[in-house]
Enzyme design. Structure first.
Site, PDB file in Angstrom:
ATOM      1  N   THR A 141       0.871  -1.176   0.000  1.00 36.54           N
ATOM      2  CA  THR A 141       0.000   0.000   0.000  1.00 36.54           C
ATOM      3  C   THR A 141       0.909   1.227   0.000  1.00 36.54           C
ATOM      4  OG1 THR A 141      -0.042   0.084   2.402  1.00 36.54           O
ATOM      5  CG2 THR A 141      -1.800  -1.149   1.340  1.00 36.54           C
ATOM      6  N   GLU A 176      -5.717  -3.887  -0.556  1.00 38.75           N
ATOM      7  CA  GLU A 176      -5.991  -5.093   0.237  1.00 38.75           C
ATOM      8  C   GLU A 176      -7.114  -5.924  -0.382  1.00 38.75           C
ATOM      9  OE1 GLU A 176      -5.608  -2.049   1.318  1.00 38.75           O
ATOM     10  OE2 GLU A 176      -4.610  -1.951   3.268  1.00 38.75           O
ATOM     11  N   LYS A 180     -14.195  16.328  12.913  1.00 38.40           N
ATOM     12  CA  LYS A 180     -15.079  16.267  14.073  1.00 38.40           C
ATOM     13  C   LYS A 180     -15.262  17.657  14.652  1.00 38.40           C
ATOM     14  CE  LYS A 180     -16.443  13.114  17.606  1.00 38.40           C
ATOM     15  NZ  LYS A 180     -16.118  11.931  18.393  1.00 38.40           N
ATOM     16  N   TRP A 185     -19.738  14.711  13.110  1.00 35.51           N
ATOM     17  CA  TRP A 185     -18.851  14.439  11.993  1.00 35.51           C
ATOM     18  C   TRP A 185     -19.229  15.209  10.734  1.00 35.51           C
ATOM     19  CZ3 TRP A 185     -14.590  12.122  13.331  1.00 35.51           C
ATOM     20  CH2 TRP A 185     -14.582  11.205  14.387  1.00 35.51           C
TER      21      TRP A 185
END
Ligand code: ADP
Length: 531
Positions: free
Chosen positions: A174, A320, A429, A434
């Site tokens: 990654t 992944e 936040k 959120w």
């Protein structure tokens, strides 16, 4: 029958059934290299044989440091069908990271483009690669063993070793925007099943008649499976080499009559801008499809491409996940929905691919598929990694009951369409609530004078964090903060409106071409909010 799912039948199919179909690659000097699947088949098998003669043992890693072109395609097949593991190195990484990755993977051999030798030379003394083969793309004789002479060493009498479908075939790290790069190992089975699923009309929908062009690099997440997919269905492939600017890509779309492309939104936004700036300059194939993923595709971009006769198909995935997770195609009955509703669906990341199970989980457990409740997206399936390569301490990315935690926050609607709200680490936040940076960005990029926008959380004395928008204007435009605030006002909740707009020339990118928000967060960490 118990028949192993490996890459061998895909290679055989390409060579035996589609031998006359072309593979076209752009060389560094911009000339085009052309050959066919028959040539590719012969050379991929020659590579496999030559590797075996050189002492390749089952499971040995062979690294590639290459652009997208025919020799890389040969490596994609030749290495795994010989029992080795093709380990694609990300050429945009820092030499120090590359050294770490090569050492962690214990790569035995390396195939490298001659034009990338200066990069290899920066880390070659830190790694213990046994043998280096150089692909002579620029016509000069490299000071190493040539990939071409390595292939000549093969007799043409190659027979496949017995391969177990669970055996490793590929390895990719990654990009490591957070922490050290982590390796993901792909089995033959994962790649074979993923390739089959990618070909379906509800997913990438590629057929023999297509001309495919993966802009997404072959060093990144198996180029979304496209090299394997092309060989499976026998579609012509055009490979862009190192020329990834909009004009070069559009020239190639035109000259090769490309029908399907795949890439990240930043590249596609560049293409859109070029097409809108010079209408009529390029004659593209009518009905061209554009699979866009890696980051959220703004709805405005999907609409504008539609006006040009190019259909954007939004997709979501991860290294992944080999990488395909979801792909967004409308269901039959949605074609009759009002335009607004159709675009709302098409801007989502889509339905899970067959065999990929999804769920979104918050503190209270699995969230309902109600299009509003958010949770961390978790997945499992035959091409989802079960662990990172030699990193047992990272096992907390998997739940006790065996699901992979994606680190993405999403909602799922009653029809099963996933909408990515944000990456956990990019959410803002504010006052305990959120804010989705992705939603703000994709909305901002709908403004006619905005080329790119990234929204980040910046510490705030009262609210904890507040959104700050970093904006790149389109060439020759002068849009100001006030106008952008007005543009956003009817489109998002009032308390979501960014408290500041900063105009820049460009937004830093990750090695995969996505906005590098970690860098932006660092840059604006000490931002002074106006009282
Ligand atoms: P990296 O972590 O280096 O970016 P990946 O390509 O594996 O490497 O990135 C996967 C991540 O990219 C996903 O977890 C998700 O956050 C983001 N992503 C991929 N596709 C989309 C999409 N269509 N919309 C929003 N985010 C996406």
């Amino acid at each position: 029958m118990k028949y192993p799912l490996t890459l061998v039948p895909i290679l055989e199919r390409a060579g035996k059934l589609f031998g006359r179909v072309e593979i076209v690659s752009r060389c560094p000097d911009k000339s085009l290299h052309r050959y066919t699947y028959a040539d590719f088949y012969r050379r991929a098998r020659a590579l496999a044989e030559a590797l075996q003669r050189a002492g390749l043992r089952p499971g040995d890693r062979v690294a590639t440091l290459m652009w997208n072109h025919h020799a890389h395609l040969e490596a994609y097949f030749g290495i795994p069908v010989a029992g080795g593991v093709v380990h694609t190195l990300n050429l945009r990484l820092h030499a120090g990271d590359l050294a770490y990755i090569v050492n962690h993977a214990q790569d035995r051999f390396l195939i490298v483009d001659d034009v990338l030798l200066p990069l290899y030379e920066k880390f070659k003394d830190q790694v213990g690669v046994e043998r280096v083969m150089v692909v002579p793309l620029s016509g000069q004789t490299p000071p190493y063993e040539s990939y071409e002479s390595f292939l000549v060493g093969a007799s043409g009498q190659f027979s496949y070793p017995e391969l177990d479908e669970e055996q490793a075939a590929g390895l990719c790290f990654t990009s490591g925007t957070t922490g050290r790069p982590k390796g993901v190992l792909y089995s033959h089975r994962a790649l074979a099943v993923h390739t089959l699923a990618c070909a379906l009309s509800g997913t990438m929908g590629i057929a023999q008649q297509d001309v495919m062009l993966a802009v997404v690099p072959m060093f990144h997440a198996n180029a979304w499976g496209w090299p394997y997919l092309g060989a499976l269905v026998g579609a012509k492939q055009a490979l862009p080499g190192p020329h990834l600017d909009a004009e070069s890509l559009l020239d190639l779309f035109q000259s090769e009559q490309v029908t399907a492309v795949a890439g990240v939104p930043t590249i596609m936004l560049g293409i859109l801008q070029a097409l809108e700036k010079e209408p009529g300059r390029w004659k593209l194939t009518p009905g061209m499809r554009m699979v866009v993923g890696g980051a959220a595709a703004p709805e405005a971009m999907i609409r504008r491409f539609d006006q040009l006769g190019i259909r954007v198909v939004h997709a979501w995935g991860m290294t992944e996940m080999t990488p395909m997770g979801t792909v967004c195609e409308l269901k039959s009955y949605m074609e009759d929905w009002p335009e607004e509703a159709r675009y709302e669906v098409r801007a989502k990341q889509g339905l899970p691919a067959p065999f990929v199970e999804i769920r979104a989980v918050n503190e209270r457990g699995e969230v309902p598929w109600d299009a509003t409740t958010q949770g961390e997206l978790q997945v499992r399936g035959p091409w989802i990694a079960a662990r990172y390569y030699k990193l047992p301490e990272e096992q907390n990315r998997w739940t006790q009951d065996g699901w992979f935690r994606t680190g993405d926050v999403a909602t799922i609607d009653p029809e099963g369409y996933v909408k990515i709200v944000d990456r956990t680490k990019d959410l803002i936040k504010s006052g305990g609530e959120w804010i989705s940076s992705v939603e703000l960005e994709t909305t901002l990029m709908g403004h006619p004078e905005v080329r790119e926008a990234a929204v980040i959380a910046v510490p705030h004395p009262k609210w904890g964090e507040r959104p700050l928008a970093v904006v790149v204007r389109k060439d020759g435009t002068r849009v100001a903060a006030e106008e952008l605030r007005e543009f956003l006002t009817p489109r998002v909740a009032k308390w979501w409106l960014p408290d500041a707009f900063v105009f820049v020339e460009e937004i830093p990118r990750t090695s995969a071409g996505k906005f590098m928000k970690s860098r932006l967060r660092e840059q604006f960490r000490d931002w002074k909010w106006e009282a």
